[in-house]
Design an enzyme around this catalytic site. Structure first.
Site, short mmCIF file in Angstrom:
data_model
loop_
_atom_site.label_atom_id
_atom_site.label_comp_id
_atom_site.label_asym_id
_atom_site.label_seq_id
_atom_site.Cartn_x
_atom_site.Cartn_y
_atom_site.Cartn_z
N GLY A 103 -0.08 35.77 66.15
CA GLY A 103 0.64 35.94 64.90
C GLY A 103 2.01 35.29 64.97
N GLU B 227 0.21 34.56 71.34
CA GLU B 227 0.01 33.23 70.73
C GLU B 227 0.80 33.25 69.43
OE1 GLU B 227 -0.47 30.53 68.62
OE2 GLU B 227 -2.53 31.11 68.15
N LEU B 228 1.94 32.52 69.41
CA LEU B 228 2.96 32.75 68.39
C LEU B 228 3.25 31.56 67.48
CD1 LEU B 228 5.46 34.71 70.68
CD2 LEU B 228 3.65 35.64 69.22
N CYS C 56 -2.35 27.53 63.60
CA CYS C 56 -1.18 27.27 64.45
C CYS C 56 -1.14 25.84 64.98
CB CYS C 56 -1.17 28.24 65.63
SG CYS C 56 -1.00 29.97 65.14
N GLU D 40 7.69 25.99 60.92
CA GLU D 40 6.23 25.96 60.79
C GLU D 40 5.88 26.25 59.33
OE1 GLU D 40 2.29 27.67 63.08
OE2 GLU D 40 4.06 28.94 62.99
#
Length: 473
Positions: free
Chosen positions: A227, A247-248, A281, A375
């Protein structure tokens, strides 16, 4: 109307309230999800803890359970994909791909359950330890909290829970509130496969309430999270000394060199830039193209991008569906407008129809513009020319993130040099930043997080290495 229930200690049940779940294209209510408050979250963790401490699932049965789940999942394909299209807004093609990747994740996790092993340590070679032996074994961590995102509501859930179960851990799962039905269906599949009660528990609800209750529970031994960075920081702060897998996110980039196969590069870059409305991502956001070929590449890329059809995800010709929320589409459009006001040139898109943001291509951008520095998680790509290869490498590295990147070149020396210099967890040669194959280790560095997904790598993360020594009597 669908209903996403809670699953605690082997029982489907209601919660402390409900929230609505919307079709991401029509914005119609398609169902409700039961919400878990702190008491229900604590109950779920306690059930997982009891199961882990009292009922061991041996390795052959873990394999058999996951293989049965694999078969049941295939049987329920149409039902599951239909739910995924409604709650994600991703196209039929994108969700079908996610479904079959989940099938492989279960299969690979089942196989890896049979390969959990340690190693021999040659301690007899140390002076004074003649005849002694040592080896390592891997043992499960305990209770694992899996917190998953909306953008892969089946396969990413499988990437968390299947390796956890394969390693012998008990699980409490909290899926994204946008997409609770896919996770519920996968839990149903594992229940039907014969998973003993307590080993897998499902709680729904917002991160600020349900997620906070889960991260605040001291009986959780490990957190597996995919997230945003802010949420990840809160989870890590709450975890303290407990282990995590994070997992960013990323601001993904790909380099196209002057010797690249430009037609192939343009086709691959366009396909991975806009799939799932770029809400992935690893989706391509920054595209660095050598100045000698930027005009030719731009023409090829734009020809592909202009063919992309945006709209109803159920229509077979649609390649770009809506974003997860209309507000996210509006926010992305605001960033695009700000970039144009600051001098960027809009080559394509920039408009919205509700939650559908049409594929957008920008050039003449600068590093300080939000479309380059943040992002986007939206179908927005920036084309940036470069002349010096070292400058391109520096630009790829010039963000706080380090998840993935790619390069297109025929020069093997240059490709390997880039692989050594780019600070990412995943580097793709002659492919884009968004090229993940499920069995391989997957994870980033820097602000993109730590730990690895991929069944084999995740099982290592989700087990403890224990050293055992033997001394002759």
């Amino acid at each position: 109307m669908r209903e996403a229930r809670l699953y605690i200690d082997g029982v489907w049940r209601g919660g402390a309230g409900t929230f609505e779940v919307f079709d991401k294209f029509t914005r119609e209510v398609i169902g409700h999800a039961q919400t878990a408050d702190k008491a229900l979250v604590d109950e779920a963790v306690a059930a997982a803890s009891r199961a882990f401490q009292s009922v061991e699932i041996d390795l052959p049965e873990r394999y058999a359970l996951l293989m049965r789940a694999h078969d049941i999942l295939l049987r329920r394909k149409d039902e599951i994909i239909d739910a995924m299209v409604a709650e994600t807004g991703f196209t039929q093609s994108d969700n079908t791909g996610d479904f079959y990747r989940c099938v492989q994740t279960l299969l690979t996790s089942a196989e890896e359950a049979k390969r959990i092993t340690g190693e021999i340590i040659p301690i007899a070679a140390a002076p004074g330890h003649t005849g002694e032996m040592a080896f390592t074994i891997r043992v499960p961590v305990g209770v694992i909290a899996c917190i998953t995102p909306f953008n892969s509501p089946l396969n990413t859930v499988a990437h968390k829970i299947a390796p956890a179960l394969a390693a012998g851990n008990a699980v409490v799962l909290k899926p994204a509130s946008y997409t609770p039905f896919s996770a519920m269906l996968l839990v149903e599949v594992l229940e039907e496969a014969g998973l003993p009660k307590g080993w897998l528990n499902l709680v729904n609800g917002p991160g600020g309430r349900t997620g906070a209750a889960l991260t605040g529970n001291p009986d959780v031994d490990f957190f597996a999270f995919t997230g945003g960075g802010d949420a990840g920081a809160r989870i890590q702060a709450a975890a303290g000394m407990r282990r995590t897998q994070m997992e960013l996110g990323n601001i993904s980039a790909t380099i196209v060199c002057e010797d690249a196969n430009l037609a192939k590069a343009a086709q691959k870059c366009c396909a991975t830039a806009f799939r799932k409305a770029e809400q992935v991502c690893t989706s391509l956001q920054r595209l660095y193209v050598h100045a000698d070929v930027v005009d030719e590449f731009t023409g090829l890329f734009m020809a592909q991008a202009k063919k992309m059809t945006a709209g109803d995800p159920r229509h077979p010709d649609t390649q770009v569906g809506p974003m997860i929320d209309p507000q996210d589409a509006d926010t992305a459009r605001t960033h695009i407008s700000a970039a144009c006001d600051a001098g960027a040139r809009l080559l394509l898109g920039g408009t919205c129809d509700g939650a559908v943001l049409h594929p957008t291509v920008l050039t003449d951008v600068t590093d300080t513009m939000s479309v380059m520095a943040e992002e986007m998680f939206a179908p927005v790509v920036c084309l940036v020319p470069y002349s010096d290869f070292n400058d391109a490498i520096a630009a790829v590295n010039g963000t706080p993130f380090g998840l993935s990147a790619g390069i297109f070149t025929r020069d093997i020396d240059r490709a390997f040099a880039a692989a050594r210099q780019v600070t990412v967890g995943l580097f793709d040669i002659n492919n884009t930043s968004s090229n993940r194959i499920d069995p391989m280790p997957y994870g980033g560095c820097k602000a993109s997080g730590w730990g690895k997904e991929g069944p084999r790598a995740a099982i290592r993360d989700m087990t403890e290495e224990r050293v055992v020594t033997m001394t002759p009597s």
